[in-house]
Design an enzyme around this catalytic site. Structure first.
Site, short mmCIF file in Angstrom:
data_model
loop_
_atom_site.label_atom_id
_atom_site.label_comp_id
_atom_site.label_asym_id
_atom_site.label_seq_id
_atom_site.Cartn_x
_atom_site.Cartn_y
_atom_site.Cartn_z
N LYS A 38 0.84 -1.22 -0.01
CA LYS A 38 0.00 0.11 -0.18
C LYS A 38 0.89 1.15 0.03
CE LYS A 38 -0.27 0.01 5.10
NZ LYS A 38 -1.06 -0.69 6.27
N ARG A 132 -10.95 -0.26 14.65
CA ARG A 132 -10.92 0.63 13.38
C ARG A 132 -11.77 0.19 12.67
NH1 ARG A 132 -4.61 1.11 10.85
NH2 ARG A 132 -5.17 -1.21 10.35
N HIS A 160 -6.23 -7.47 13.20
CA HIS A 160 -5.12 -6.60 13.24
C HIS A 160 -4.90 -6.42 14.79
CE1 HIS A 160 -2.12 -4.24 11.23
NE2 HIS A 160 -2.34 -3.00 11.89
N ARG A 219 1.06 -10.68 7.08
CA ARG A 219 1.05 -9.23 6.10
C ARG A 219 1.94 -8.29 6.46
NH1 ARG A 219 -3.88 -9.59 8.90
NH2 ARG A 219 -3.34 -7.74 9.98
#
Ligand SMILES: *Cc1c(COP(=O)(O)O)cnc(C)c1O
Length: 383
Positions: A38, A132, A160, A219
């Protein structure tokens, strides 16, 4: 135009390959490395990085936005591309057309995506405490329901961690609790006979601090680029070098000032090099008072960092000429300025420093090892 004209980013793809190997060594057998590319691969250039990773056999990528996914597909990147963030319904068509995998950020969003009506792939995000994105871990009914949406194929489920890099007791306990909550959801779903999708939890810090986890994927972002958010890690190698050129040299008399606002006054006669890079290129203004490397020697940055330029004191570096190369970030000879060094000076983390690097910095990615074997399409060279 070649990438060495004014200021540029130079990728060390051997370092990237090294970091991939380090991470693969840490992950259990069969755990997919889902490369997070990203924000233009944290300022390194999403396309050259993803191409190099594809050539390394990596076929899972994470991006933040649908546009980032489209950019990778348009460059021929193969494999799964997971959009970690929100995609507006007006862009669902892009998910479909480019075979991108969308994150289900909650149950309402899942219904919206399903209502698009065409088959789409998705990973379910579970909020286990970060608050989030993700459906709340206690809403097992809603989470189970996502598996029976007719137009959505669930290919993964993840969470996460808010404190993966924490060394303190409270932070460690919180991460442990998040992991337990995630697996509690997994077990409820299994109890209902729902086939287990691919599970992933760890980002870079999670891989290093929670190596006990045996997920189907991980990730990593920062670790691929050679560090954690503000620490250099033994074995990882920084991938990025940011270099610029000396545009001009000035003799400055003692008592004269340099740059905006009379902010710096020469205490002695100075030889000053004006460098052709500035804050519009992503160099933090707080770098004032730091240094760059010219010919592997430290040149202090004096005066305020300007939008397109900054000034370095080269009085103690003889022989500097217009057109000479200065290293703002990265290595020169046996010296190195890390993104962490810059981040500390700017009061932030290396992630922010890297991801804010400006589009004006062309990317030069030499692939000495990969090119012959991988075919010319993976060679990215400016000029
Ligand atoms: C950005 C991001 C990552 C990668 O984080 P790093 O700390 O750079 O490894 C992983 N997962 C999610 C959901 C992210 O947003």
């Amino acid at each position: 135009m070649n990438g060495q004209a004014r200021a540029w980013r130079e990728l060390d793809l051997d370092a990237l390959q090294n970091n991939v190997n380090v991470l693969r060594g840490l992950l259990p057998q069969g755990c997919a490395l889902m490369a997070v590319v990203k924000a233009n691969a944290y300022g390194h250039g999403a396309v050259p990085v993803a191409r190099a990773l594809n050539a390394e056999g990596i076929d899972h990528f994470c991006v933040a936005t649908v546009a980032e996914g489209v950019e990778l597909r348009s460059a021929g990147i193969m494999g799964e591309i997971l959009v970690l963030g929100y995609t507006h319904p007006s862009q669902f068509e892009l998910l479909y057309r480019h075979q991108l995998t969308q994150t289900l950020v909650d149950v309402g969003y899942a219904a919206l995506l399903n209502a698009y009506g065409k088959p789409l792939m998705a990973h379910i995000k579970v909020d286990t405490g970060m608050h989030r994105l993700g459906e709340k871990w206690t809403n097992t009914e809603a989470l189970a329901g996502m598996f029976s949406l007719p137009h959505i194929r669930i290919t993964g489920m993840f969470t996460h961690l808010a404190t993966a890099d924490g060394e303190g007791t409270a932070e460690k306990a919180f991460a442990k609790q998040q992991i337990e909550r995630f697996y509690a959801v997994v077990h409820v779903l299994e109890g209902r006979g729902i086939p287990r999708p691919r599970l992933h939890i760890q980002s870079s810090a999670g891989i290093f601090h929670h190596s006990e986890l045996h997920c189907d994927g991980a990730r990593p972002g920062m670790a691929l680029y050679g560090m954690l958010s503000n620490t250099m890690v033994k074995g990882l190698q920084p991938v990025l070098n940011v270099r610029t050129r000396v545009a001009a040299l000035r003799e400055v008399a003692a008592g004269d000032s340099v740059g905006y606002g009379l902010d710096y006054t020469a205490q002695r006669p100075l030889h000053v090099a004006t460098l052709s890079i500035g804050y519009a290129d992503g160099i933090p203004r707080q770098l004032q008072g730091g240094h760059v490397l010219i010919g592997a020697k430290k040149a202090p940055l004096i005066g305020r960092i300007c939008m397109d330029a900054m000034m370095a004191d080269v009085t103690d570096i003889p022989g500097v000429l217009p057109g000479d190369i200065a290293t703002v970030l990265g290595s020169a000879g046996n010296q190195r300025i890390t993104a962490c060094d810059i981040a500390v000076q700017a009061g932030t983390i290396a992630n922010e420093v890297l991801s804010r690097l400006g589009e004006r910095l062309e990317i030069r990615a030499a692939m000495p090892q990969l090119c012959p074997a991988a075919g010319s399409h993976v060679c990215v060279r400016a000029g």
